[in-house]
Design a protein around this motif. Structure first.
Motif, PDB file in Angstrom:
ATOM      1  N   UNK A   1      45.197  26.910  43.792  1.00 42.49           N
ATOM      2  CA  UNK A   1      46.638  26.659  43.896  1.00 42.49           C
ATOM      3  C   UNK A   1      47.341  27.834  44.571  1.00 42.49           C
ATOM      4  N   UNK A   2      46.924  29.053  44.241  1.00 49.51           N
ATOM      5  CA  UNK A   2      47.523  30.230  44.888  1.00 49.51           C
ATOM      6  C   UNK A   2      47.266  30.225  46.393  1.00 49.51           C
ATOM      7  N   UNK A   3      46.050  29.866  46.785  1.00 44.57           N
ATOM      8  CA  UNK A   3      45.695  29.860  48.202  1.00 44.57           C
ATOM      9  C   UNK A   3      46.373  28.723  48.961  1.00 44.57           C
TER      10      UNK A   3
ATOM     11  N   UNK B   1      53.309  33.917  45.824  1.00 42.52           N
ATOM     12  CA  UNK B   1      54.302  34.992  45.797  1.00 42.52           C
ATOM     13  C   UNK B   1      54.890  35.153  44.397  1.00 42.52           C
ATOM     14  N   UNK B   2      55.094  34.028  43.713  1.00 43.09           N
ATOM     15  CA  UNK B   2      55.660  34.085  42.365  1.00 43.09           C
ATOM     16  C   UNK B   2      54.661  34.705  41.383  1.00 43.09           C
ATOM     17  N   UNK B   3      53.379  34.362  41.524  1.00 44.58           N
ATOM     18  CA  UNK B   3      52.342  34.922  40.665  1.00 44.58           C
ATOM     19  C   UNK B   3      52.251  36.434  40.857  1.00 44.58           C
TER      20      UNK B   3
ATOM     21  N   UNK C   1      39.091  25.526  35.347  1.00 44.66           N
ATOM     22  CA  UNK C   1      40.549  25.724  35.284  1.00 44.66           C
ATOM     23  C   UNK C   1      40.931  27.031  35.968  1.00 44.66           C
ATOM     24  N   UNK C   2      40.135  28.051  35.784  1.00 45.77           N
ATOM     25  CA  UNK C   2      40.400  29.352  36.410  1.00 45.77           C
ATOM     26  C   UNK C   2      40.308  29.253  37.929  1.00 45.77           C
ATOM     27  N   UNK C   3      39.291  28.584  38.433  1.00 50.80           N
ATOM     28  CA  UNK C   3      39.146  28.406  39.873  1.00 50.80           C
ATOM     29  C   UNK C   3      40.294  27.577  40.437  1.00 50.80           C
ATOM     30  N   UNK C   4      40.777  26.631  39.639  1.00 44.38           N
ATOM     31  CA  UNK C   4      41.915  25.816  40.068  1.00 44.38           C
ATOM     32  C   UNK C   4      43.171  26.655  40.255  1.00 44.38           C
ATOM     33  N   UNK C   5      43.315  27.647  39.414  1.00 40.39           N
ATOM     34  CA  UNK C   5      44.457  28.572  39.529  1.00 40.39           C
ATOM     35  C   UNK C   5      44.435  29.280  40.880  1.00 40.39           C
ATOM     36  N   UNK C   6      43.269  29.773  41.296  1.00 35.30           N
ATOM     37  CA  UNK C   6      43.169  30.471  42.582  1.00 35.30           C
ATOM     38  C   UNK C   6      43.302  29.522  43.770  1.00 35.30           C
TER      39      UNK C   6
END
Length: 352
Positions: free
Chosen positions: A291-293, A300-302, A284-289
Motif C-alpha cells: 500500500x505504501x508503494x 507520505x502520511x506514514x 498483512x505486513x507485506x500488504x502494508x508495504x
C-alpha cells in the motif's frame, strides 16, 4: 620544524577529504594561487605554504587557521569503522565522514580533559550471546533495567546515552547516511546525521548502541538484531502488546500515530514490531508495504514525523561554555572548538 610540517600535511589532507575535494579541486578553489604540485608537497610535509597561501587554503576549505597546526590527540583504527551503506555513499563521502568525526572526537576529548569530566562507559552485555530476536530483546530490557527506565517512553535519548559515557557526534552528511559507531580508544562514539527526523535519530541511536554493547555471533544477522534491539529499547514488547492486543487483523493509522507521538518511534517500526511479535501476519505486513508503494500520499502520511522533541546533542557545547565561564579557556579557543566567530561566542556566553 619537521613535526610542524607533518601535522600541517595531515591536517591539510584531512580537511580536503572532509570537503570531498581532490588536489586539483583545491587548486581550482585557490584560483591558481598555487599548483597541484605545491599542494602535493604540502601534503607530504616537504614544505609549508606562505602565510598568504595558508589563509587562502583555510578560506577555501572553510577551516580555522588553528585547525591546521592542532596536534593529533586521538588515534582511530581505520579498520574499525563500519559503514552499512558504504557502497551507496561512495568512497569520498565515507572518507569525509571519517575525518569529520575524528575532528569532533578530538575536540570533545580536549574539552573533557580541560574540565576533568571524562565519563566512564560501563554498559557491557557481551556476557550474553545474541543469536535470536528474543536474545536481542532480552539485552534491550537489561539496558532499560540498568538505566532505571521502567517501561516509560524515553524523553531525551541523546542526553541519556551521553550520561553513560558515550560521545554523540552529529554531522551534516548525505541523506543516505544514518549513523555509525566506533571505539576511539576506550571511548565509545555514536555518529548520527543531524538532518534526520527525530524518530529516525532515536532509532539510529539505539541501533548503534546495539552494535556497541551486544555480542552478536553471526555477522549476517547484525543489522536485523540491532534493529530489534533498538525497537525494544524504544518500546518494550509487553507495553506494545498491552496497547495493541495479542492478535489483530487490521490496525488503524490513528492508533499507531498515538504511540508514535508518545514513544517517538515511527509507524514503520511499529508495524515491524507487530509483525515480529505475531500480532499481525506476514501477509498483512507485506500488504502494508504494498500500500505504501502504491499510494504516495499514504506513504507520505506514514513517514510523517510527529514527535514533539527534536533530538540534538548539547553536551559538548555546554562543556565549552562551562570552561569559558570558568576561565579555563580563552574566547579564541572556545570559538575554535565551537567553529563560531568570537563575537558570537561572547554573545552566547551571557554570564549572569
Amino acid at each position: 620544524m619537521e613535526e610542524r610540517n607533518n601535522v600541517f600535511a595531515y591536517r591539510l589532507m584531512n580537511a580536503r577529504k572532509i570537503r570531498c575535494l581532490s588536489q586539483r579541486d583545491l587548486c581550482d578553489r585557490l584560483n591558481g594561487l598555487v599548483s597541484t604540485n605545491a599542494i602535493a608537497k604540502y601534503e607530504t610535509g616537504k614544505m609549508l605554504p606562505s602565510s598568504t597561501v595558508l589563509i587562502a587554503i583555510a578560506d577555501a576549505l572553510d577551516m580555522g587557521l588553528d585547525y591546521f597546526f592542532r596536534p593529533f590527540t586521538i588515534t582511530i583504527d581505520p579498520d574499525a569503522w563500519e559503514f552499512r551503506k558504504k557502497s551507496v555513499l561512495g568512497a569520498k563521502k565515507v572518507e569525509a565522514i571519517k575525518q569529520m568525526v575524528a575532528v569532533e572526537i578530538e575536540k570533545y576529548a580536549e574539552i573533557e580533559d580541560v574540565l576533568g569530566c571524562t565519563k566512564p562507559f560501563s554498559l557491557d552485555y557481551k556476557d550474553m550471546a545474541v543469536d535470536t530476536e528474543e536474545d536481542a530483546r532480552a539485552v534491550a530490557i537489561r539496558v532499560r533495567d540498568d538505566l532505571k527506565l521502567g517501561r516509560d517512553a524515553i524523553s531525551f535519548p541523546i542526553e541519556l546515552l551521553e550520561n553513560q559515557g558515550i560521545r554523540i557526534v552529529e554531522i551534516d552528511a548525505d541523506e543516505k547516511f544514518y549513523g555509525t559507531c566506533i571505539m576511539a580508544g576506550s571511548v565509545p562514539v555514536i555518529v548520527i546525521n543531524k538532518k534526520m527526523i527525530p524518530e529516525r535519530k532515536r532509532f539510529t541511536l539505539f541501533h548503534e548502541l546495539g552494535h556497541l554493547v551486544m555480542n552478536i555471533s553471526n555477522p549476517t544477522k547484525q543489522e536485523k538484531l540491532c534493529n530489534v534491539f533498538a525497537n525494544e529499547v524504544l518500546i518494550p514488547s509487553d507495553v506494545f502488546v498491552s496497547m495493541m492486543g495479542h492478535s489483530r487483523r487490521d490496525i488503524s493509522l490513528l492508533e499507531l500515530r498515538s504511540i508514535q507521538i508518545e514513544y517517538g518511534i515511527s509507524i514503520e517500526a511499529l508495524m515491524t514490531k507487530a509483525n515480529q511479535l505475531n500480532i499481525i501476519t506476514e501477509s498483512r505486513f507485506q500488504g502494508f508495504y504494498k500500500k505504501m508503494n502504491k499510494f504516495p500520499e499514504f506513504r507520505a502520511e506514514v513517514k510523517r514525523s510527529v514527535y514533539k522533541y527534536d533530538e540534538h546533542s548539547n553536551r559538548f557545547n555546554r562543556l565549552v561554555y562551562k570552561a569559558l565561564a570558568s576561565e579555563l579557556i580563552s574566547f579564541s579557543k572556545a570559538a575554535s572548538l565551537l567553529d563560531l566567530p568570537i563575537d558570537e561566542v561572547r554573545k552566547e556566553l551571557n554570564l549572569l
